[in-house]
Scaffold this active site. Structure first.
Site, PDB file in Angstrom:
ATOM      1  N   LYS A   1      38.807  37.232  41.018  1.00  0.00           N
ATOM      2  CA  LYS A   1      40.275  37.273  41.015  1.00  0.00           C
ATOM      3  C   LYS A   1      40.862  36.789  42.335  1.00  0.00           C
ATOM      4  CE  LYS A   1      41.041  39.891  36.961  1.00  0.00           C
ATOM      5  NZ  LYS A   1      41.249  41.150  36.283  1.00  0.00           N
TER       6      LYS A   1
ATOM      7  N   ARG B   1      33.498  44.163  34.352  1.00  0.00           N
ATOM      8  CA  ARG B   1      33.674  42.938  33.554  1.00  0.00           C
ATOM      9  C   ARG B   1      33.558  41.755  34.509  1.00  0.00           C
ATOM     10  NH1 ARG B   1      37.649  39.318  32.546  1.00  0.00           N
ATOM     11  NH2 ARG B   1      37.856  38.488  30.435  1.00  0.00           N
TER      12      ARG B   1
HETATM   13  N1  PMM Z   1      40.924  40.457  33.375  1.00  0.00           N
HETATM   14  C1  PMM Z   1      41.067  39.285  32.705  1.00  0.00           C
HETATM   15  C2  PMM Z   1      40.938  39.248  31.310  1.00  0.00           C
HETATM   16  N2  PMM Z   1      40.633  40.361  30.605  1.00  0.00           N
HETATM   17  N3  PMM Z   1      40.170  42.663  30.552  1.00  0.00           N
HETATM   18  C3  PMM Z   1      40.051  43.819  31.184  1.00  0.00           C
HETATM   19  N4  PMM Z   1      39.776  44.947  30.483  1.00  0.00           N
HETATM   20  N5  PMM Z   1      40.170  43.936  32.531  1.00  0.00           N
HETATM   21  C4  PMM Z   1      40.465  42.857  33.320  1.00  0.00           C
HETATM   22  O1  PMM Z   1      40.604  43.010  34.548  1.00  0.00           O
HETATM   23  C5  PMM Z   1      40.629  41.591  32.673  1.00  0.00           C
HETATM   24  C6  PMM Z   1      40.474  41.537  31.261  1.00  0.00           C
HETATM   25  C7  PMM Z   1      41.404  38.029  33.467  1.00  0.00           C
HETATM   26  O2  PMM Z   1      40.269  37.346  33.869  1.00  0.00           O
HETATM   27  P1  PMM Z   1      39.647  36.035  33.135  1.00  0.00           P
HETATM   28  O3  PMM Z   1      40.797  35.097  32.855  1.00  0.00           O
HETATM   29  O4  PMM Z   1      38.683  35.460  34.069  1.00  0.00           O
HETATM   30  O5  PMM Z   1      38.974  36.463  31.878  1.00  0.00           O
END
Ligand code: PMM
Length: 285
Positions: free
Chosen positions: A225, A265
């Site tokens: 992030k 995650r």
């Molecule tokens: N962050 C992203 C997408 N989905 N889900 C949860 N539960 N927690 C998160 O922090 C989260 C998520 C954004 O990241 P990406 O675009 O790399 O998937």
């Protein structure tokens, strides 16, 4: 430390006495960290299988980017992206979560075998989501959220970031349970980077104990992030690209695992598997 896993998960997961690692499979052309890399269903499935081979306990399949400023994807397009990938990964024996804010997408993903709904809006974006979570009886990840990607950066106002996020998450749990979601199937997530300035994320991590003390399994999504990019930047004009943030992500994994996080995650699974083992060993001696 005794691990408490959400009860609707298969025994292959509930018997594990360690922090889980969820690998990210974004079937999107524009996610901030890996957008476009796994865009076809075949590529996404292969990537998911690779993450499992690397040690991921769960694979999280998403078809809509939550990158700050991102426009929404039409619902049918999201379904067309996500469902074939969920079906194939389930057929291969994977525990799959679906990363969606839409009830219809979540429902179809569960029909295709997904065992977890990962809703970054915690049920706020779609009035039907809580009902789907209740009726399907799967695990529901409720992330802290204040608005869609196009407006979220304007909603970063807090009196006390850890207290405010905790209160807003608990309000979601009340609503979910009022709609019939079982308490033991709810997972909470502070939503790092979602309506959070760079500085807002650090107290949430530093005080992760206060979040685990809310009494629900906790998921942490720090992977790649912006706040990590900013931390590592040698100067204000230079940002470390997303793939350059994997070591810092693993450091966060070790720290939150040591403080009782249920799952992380991440995009880079091997580093976080190792880091989670370190954190678990730290916590258990
Ligand atoms: N962050 C992203 C997408 N989905 N889900 C949860 N539960 N927690 C998160 O922090 C989260 C998520 C954004 O990241 P990406 O675009 O790399 O998937």
């Amino acid at each position: 430390m005794t691990r408490k896993h959400p009860s609707a998960l298969p025994q292959s997961i509930t018997e594990l006495q360690r922090t889980l690692v969820m690998g990210v499979v974004n079937v999107t052309p524009d996610s901030f960290s890996d957008g476009g890399l796994w865009f076809t269903a075949r590529e996404a499935v292969n990537h998911g299988l690779e993450l499992i081979a690397q040690g991921a306990d769960i694979v999280d399949v998403g078809g809509e980017s939550t990158r700050p400023g991102a426009a929404r994807v039409p619902e049918d397009e999201e379904i067309a992206r996500v469902i074939p990938v969920v079906s194939e990964l389930v057929a291969a024996g994977a525990v799959v979560s679906v990363d969606t804010t839409r009830a219809r997408v979540a429902y179809q993903a569960v029909e295709a075998g997904a065992q977890i709904i990962n809703d970054v809006s915690g049920g706020l974006a779609d009035d039907d989501m809580s009902r789907v979570a209740a009726e399907t009886g799967v695990v529901f990840i409720a992330m802290h959220w204040r608005g869609h990607a196009d407006v979220m950066d304007s909603l970063e106002v807090y009196n006390d970031i850890v207290g405010d996020v905790s209160m807003e998450l608990l309000a979601r749990t009340e609503h979910l349970m009022d709609c019939g979601v079982r308490r033991e199937n709810i997972v909470l997530d502070p939503g790092l980077g979602f309506s959070k300035s760079g500085e807002n994320n650090w107290p949430l991590l530093r005080h992760v104990d206060q979040l685990t003390e809310l009494g629900y399994p906790l998921l942490i999504g720090a992977s790649r992030k912006r706040f990590l990019g900013r931390l590592l930047s040698p100067g204000p004009e230079i940002t470390v690209p997303p793939e350059g943030r994997d070591d810092a992500t693993a450091a966060v994994t070790a720290l939150v695992a040591a403080h009782g996080a249920w799952c992380v995650r991440v995009h880079d699974v091997p580093r976080s598997v190792a880091a989670a083992r370190v954190g678990d060993a730290w916590a258990s001696c």
